[in-house]
Design a protein around this motif. Structure first.
Motif, mmCIF file in Angstrom:
data_model
loop_
_atom_site.group_PDB
_atom_site.id
_atom_site.type_symbol
_atom_site.label_atom_id
_atom_site.label_comp_id
_atom_site.label_asym_id
_atom_site.label_seq_id
_atom_site.Cartn_x
_atom_site.Cartn_y
_atom_site.Cartn_z
ATOM 1 N N MET A 1 6.592 -35.053 20.417
ATOM 2 C CA MET A 1 7.198 -35.840 19.377
ATOM 3 C C MET A 1 6.277 -35.857 18.347
ATOM 4 N N SER A 27 11.307 -29.912 17.637
ATOM 5 C CA SER A 27 12.329 -30.403 18.497
ATOM 6 C C SER A 27 12.696 -32.021 18.371
ATOM 7 N N HIS A 28 11.745 -32.704 18.007
ATOM 8 C CA HIS A 28 11.590 -34.231 17.648
ATOM 9 C C HIS A 28 10.836 -34.620 16.931
ATOM 10 N N TYR A 51 19.884 -30.400 12.410
ATOM 11 C CA TYR A 51 19.176 -31.622 13.248
ATOM 12 C C TYR A 51 20.058 -33.078 13.368
ATOM 13 N N THR A 67 16.477 -34.948 16.116
ATOM 14 C CA THR A 67 16.338 -34.205 17.104
ATOM 15 C C THR A 67 17.271 -32.757 16.881
#
Length: 68
Positions: A1, A27-28, A51, A67
């Motif tokens: 993250m 991804s995050h 996203y 995300t």
């Protein structure tokens, strides 16, 4: 993250910081902003790239969770 602290930054800087984070860890991402226009601009920008966005107010600031 990846966490981006864009509090106090004027647009388009928060969007540019978010774009850089997308390149590092797509991804995050969590983005902290203090301006309403930054919330709107990052939300629009991130949704364009697929996203899902969650917005969580934190006092005078907002935490955006992006995300994929």
């Amino acid at each position: 993250m990846k966490t981006v602290d864009a509090r106090g930054c004027a647009c388009p800087e928060p969007v540019m910081m978010t774009r850089e984070a997308m390149n590092e860890d797509p991804s995050h991402i969590e983005v902290l902003v203090s301006e309403t226009c930054a919330v709107e601009n990052i939300t629009r920008f991130a949704s364009h790239f697929g996203y899902a966005i969650q917005s969580k107010p934190e006092g005078e600031d907002t935490r955006l969770i992006l995300t994929k």
